[in-house]
Design a protein around this motif. Structure first.
Motif, PDB file in Angstrom:
ATOM      1  N   CYS A   1     -59.188   1.572  -9.367  1.00  0.00           N
ATOM      2  CA  CYS A   1     -59.969   2.751  -9.628  1.00  0.00           C
ATOM      3  C   CYS A   1     -59.436   3.705  -8.838  1.00  0.00           C
ATOM      4  CB  CYS A   1     -61.503   2.669  -9.084  1.00  0.00           C
ATOM      5  SG  CYS A   1     -61.671   1.213  -8.040  1.00  0.00           S
ATOM      6  N   LEU A   2     -60.085   5.102  -9.014  1.00  0.00           N
ATOM      7  CA  LEU A   2     -59.809   6.527  -8.391  1.00  0.00           C
ATOM      8  C   LEU A   2     -60.324   6.154  -7.031  1.00  0.00           C
ATOM      9  CD1 LEU A   2     -60.606   9.017 -11.040  1.00  0.00           C
ATOM     10  CD2 LEU A   2     -58.199   8.209 -10.593  1.00  0.00           C
TER      11      LEU A   2
ATOM     12  N   ILE B   1     -61.089   4.076   4.297  1.00  0.00           N
ATOM     13  CA  ILE B   1     -60.101   2.636   4.501  1.00  0.00           C
ATOM     14  C   ILE B   1     -58.764   2.704   3.427  1.00  0.00           C
ATOM     15  CG2 ILE B   1     -60.167   0.239   4.144  1.00  0.00           C
ATOM     16  CD1 ILE B   1     -63.184   0.208   4.579  1.00  0.00           C
ATOM     17  N   PHE B   2     -57.653   3.106   4.143  1.00  0.00           N
ATOM     18  CA  PHE B   2     -56.593   2.756   3.493  1.00  0.00           C
ATOM     19  C   PHE B   2     -55.840   1.348   2.749  1.00  0.00           C
ATOM     20  CE2 PHE B   2     -51.748   2.978   3.198  1.00  0.00           C
ATOM     21  CZ  PHE B   2     -51.654   4.062   2.278  1.00  0.00           C
ATOM     22  N   SER B   3     -56.297   0.632   3.625  1.00  0.00           N
ATOM     23  CA  SER B   3     -55.679  -0.749   3.018  1.00  0.00           C
ATOM     24  C   SER B   3     -56.518  -1.976   3.901  1.00  0.00           C
ATOM     25  CB  SER B   3     -54.343  -1.131   3.122  1.00  0.00           C
ATOM     26  OG  SER B   3     -53.795  -0.990   4.465  1.00  0.00           O
ATOM     27  N   VAL B   4     -56.534  -3.009   3.100  1.00  0.00           N
ATOM     28  CA  VAL B   4     -57.240  -4.360   3.841  1.00  0.00           C
ATOM     29  C   VAL B   4     -56.391  -5.552   3.487  1.00  0.00           C
ATOM     30  CG1 VAL B   4     -59.445  -5.503   4.120  1.00  0.00           C
ATOM     31  CG2 VAL B   4     -59.570  -3.173   3.506  1.00  0.00           C
ATOM     32  N   SER B   5     -56.491  -6.556   4.534  1.00  0.00           N
ATOM     33  CA  SER B   5     -55.886  -7.481   4.278  1.00  0.00           C
ATOM     34  C   SER B   5     -56.773  -8.499   5.286  1.00  0.00           C
ATOM     35  CB  SER B   5     -54.610  -8.088   4.609  1.00  0.00           C
ATOM     36  OG  SER B   5     -54.248  -7.617   5.908  1.00  0.00           O
TER      37      SER B   5
ATOM     38  N   VAL C   1     -56.760   3.106  -5.895  1.00  0.00           N
ATOM     39  CA  VAL C   1     -56.910   2.135  -5.350  1.00  0.00           C
ATOM     40  C   VAL C   1     -56.615   0.850  -6.075  1.00  0.00           C
ATOM     41  CG1 VAL C   1     -58.539   0.753  -3.403  1.00  0.00           C
ATOM     42  CG2 VAL C   1     -58.323   3.309  -3.788  1.00  0.00           C
ATOM     43  N   LEU C   2     -56.199  -0.169  -5.797  1.00  0.00           N
ATOM     44  CA  LEU C   2     -55.894  -1.484  -6.291  1.00  0.00           C
ATOM     45  C   LEU C   2     -56.743  -2.465  -5.585  1.00  0.00           C
ATOM     46  CD1 LEU C   2     -55.153  -3.445  -8.740  1.00  0.00           C
ATOM     47  CD2 LEU C   2     -52.965  -3.846  -7.074  1.00  0.00           C
ATOM     48  N   ASP C   3     -57.883  -2.989  -5.762  1.00  0.00           N
ATOM     49  CA  ASP C   3     -58.682  -3.985  -4.808  1.00  0.00           C
ATOM     50  C   ASP C   3     -58.252  -5.473  -5.549  1.00  0.00           C
ATOM     51  OD1 ASP C   3     -59.570  -2.020  -3.554  1.00  0.00           O
ATOM     52  OD2 ASP C   3     -61.631  -1.768  -4.524  1.00  0.00           O
ATOM     53  N   LEU C   4     -58.211  -6.415  -4.936  1.00  0.00           N
ATOM     54  CA  LEU C   4     -58.040  -7.776  -5.144  1.00  0.00           C
ATOM     55  C   LEU C   4     -59.079  -8.572  -4.351  1.00  0.00           C
ATOM     56  CD1 LEU C   4     -54.265  -8.109  -5.233  1.00  0.00           C
ATOM     57  CD2 LEU C   4     -55.486  -7.619  -7.138  1.00  0.00           C
ATOM     58  N   PHE C   5     -60.072  -9.035  -5.025  1.00  0.00           N
ATOM     59  CA  PHE C   5     -60.939  -9.849  -4.381  1.00  0.00           C
ATOM     60  C   PHE C   5     -60.742 -11.226  -4.966  1.00  0.00           C
ATOM     61  CE2 PHE C   5     -62.815  -5.732  -4.461  1.00  0.00           C
ATOM     62  CZ  PHE C   5     -63.123  -5.475  -2.934  1.00  0.00           C
ATOM     63  N   PHE C   6     -60.791 -12.573  -3.907  1.00  0.00           N
ATOM     64  CA  PHE C   6     -60.734 -13.728  -4.417  1.00  0.00           C
ATOM     65  C   PHE C   6     -62.317 -14.330  -3.921  1.00  0.00           C
ATOM     66  CE2 PHE C   6     -56.511 -12.759  -3.409  1.00  0.00           C
ATOM     67  CZ  PHE C   6     -55.722 -13.263  -4.365  1.00  0.00           C
ATOM     68  N   ILE C   7     -63.008 -14.682  -4.968  1.00  0.00           N
ATOM     69  CA  ILE C   7     -64.280 -14.948  -4.750  1.00  0.00           C
ATOM     70  C   ILE C   7     -64.841 -16.026  -5.265  1.00  0.00           C
ATOM     71  CG2 ILE C   7     -64.806 -12.387  -4.984  1.00  0.00           C
ATOM     72  CD1 ILE C   7     -65.567 -12.738  -8.080  1.00  0.00           C
TER      73      ILE C   7
END
Length: 424
Positions: A116-117, A369-373, A150-156
């Motif tokens: 998303c934007l 938030i710029f990035s998350v790991s 933004v590319l969000d990858l959620f392992f759920i």
């Protein structure tokens, strides 16, 4: 067994707005059942005002008085009842014929990809939707592109255990797209592959940062002035052991400041230490403090007489009450990173809603938030971490934008620490 399945979990709502809802659980007992029930209650955003526990080792009776936090939170009570019932052991006769615990297979992990934007607060809004849909984040990876996407990858995993159905997956993506509106470019949900395997180490975490984040006595920078008064109250917690009052039980008395997830943290610690709670009473908060009386035994039904075991249990409980969530800020060159760690049960389940609380705190502070790991982290076997009985932690690394405060700035660290602790 003389009790209808629908009566295993009863939910009674009060006639007065603001009064607690009473949840009653009456079912066969199993190790750690109280912890499992309180984890689900916490997942639904509910706060336990008081609680009673009783068991004879075969059958248990649990009463929880709960209120939504915040009070405006909409709770799906029917779904909560179903989740609680699913956690309770079967009432079938066969349960008594074979009480040997069998490890259930871990739930399947799905990969949710959201592109998303970018906008301020976007990550928390997505996390909030996942919580509302009863989807638990196991791991997360967030990347911001140079063109402000933004590319969000959620392992759920799915608390309702319905993601194997196409309808559930489609409804999840549709709901996310509707809420995000014009900011959503694409949304996909599918069964994850080998990439979701939990990493058992995090080699890029500097030793000095690990020591600051996980040491038993946090430094003044890690617990700054804005949170110092709260920490001082937490350190007043007392845990005492009494083997004289009961001939068959050890009395564990706890007095401490109230905080989010406190009851879950105490029951989780008892579960992981193989402590069985035979009777327990958790009283309502008085001037911000809790009084908790637990009559406990070992799993083989004996009192806890060994002094070293007593000291270890008391130390562990105090540690969990003082540091249920560990937060610090680190500098990596020009970047400012927020590092967050929370304990994980021996079963592999982490403390509920931690990522939700952290992203909520950052949104309230106006921090992008710029990035998350995120990773599963095992602490080094050094003297600094020797007192931590549980080495496994769920670890989040968040790279922040639009912030000048660095690791030594206690004001920002304290704001995140306090807001994340108190988010309801």
């Amino acid at each position: 067994m003389g009790i209808a399945w629908d009566d295993v979990v009863l939910i009674e709502h009060s006639g007065k707005p603001g009064d607690p809802t009473v949840i009653t659980v009456n079912c066969p007992d199993k190790a750690g059942l109280g912890c499992d029930l309180c984890r689900i209650v916490l997942e639904f955003g509910l706060y336990v005002t008081r609680a009673d526990f009783a068991t004879d080792g075969k059958w248990c009776y649990i009463v929880l008085w709960v209120v939504p936090r915040p009070s405006s939170l909409k709770v799906d009570w029917e779904s909560l009842k179903n989740r609680l019932m699913f956690t309770c052991p079967s009432c079938m006769i066969s349960f008594y014929l074979n009480q040997q615990s069998t490890a259930s297979a871990p739930p399947p992990v799905y990969l949710l990809t959201v592109f998303c934007l970018d906008r301020k607060g976007l990550l928390h809004d997505v996390t909030k939707i996942l919580c509302e849909l009863e989807l638990t984040i196991q791991r997360v990876k967030v990347m911001t592109t140079p063109d402000d996407k933004v590319l969000d990858l959620f392992f759920i995993t799915d608390g309702m255990d319905l993601l194997h159905m196409k309808q559930r997956r489609d409804e999840t993506c549709e709901h996310l797209s509707d809420v995000l509106g014009e900011y959503c470019i694409s949304c996909e949900l599918q069964l994850s592959g080998p990439e979701c395997e939990v990493q058992q180490g995090f080699t890029s975490l500097p030793q000095e940062v690990a020591e600051e984040l996980f040491s038993c006595e946090l430094s003044k920078e890690a617990v700054p002035m804005s949170a110092a008064s709260d920490t001082a109250k937490l350190k007043k917690a007392t845990v005492t052991v009494d083997n004289l009052l009961s001939p068959v039980h050890t009395l564990l008395q706890i007095q401490c400041v109230d905080q989010k997830g406190l009851i879950y943290d105490i029951l989780r610690t008892s579960k992981d230490c193989d402590i069985r709670i035979a009777f327990g009473r958790i009283q309502s908060t008085a001037k911000g403090y809790r009084t908790i009386d637990l009559f406990i035994q070992t799993t083989d039904g004996n009192k806890i007489l060994d002094e070293e075991t007593q000291k270890s249990l008391c130390s562990r409980l105090k540690e969990e009450m003082l540091h249920p969530l560990r937060v610090t800020v680190a500098s990596r060159g020009p970047d400012t990173e927020l590092l967050v760690a929370n304990p994980v049960e021996l079963s592999g389940k982490g403390r509920p809603r931690v990522f939700y609380d952290v992203t909520s705190a950052l949104k309230k502070l106006g921090i992008c938030i710029f990035s998350v790991s995120s990773h599963m982290l095992k602490l080094p076997s050094t003297h600094v971490f020797a007192s931590m009985a549980l080495t496994d932690r769920r670890f989040y690394r968040l790279k922040l934008q639009d912030i000048q405060q660095k690791r030594g700035n206690g004001k920002f660290t304290g704001s995140v620490w306090k807001k994340a602790q108190n988010t309801r």
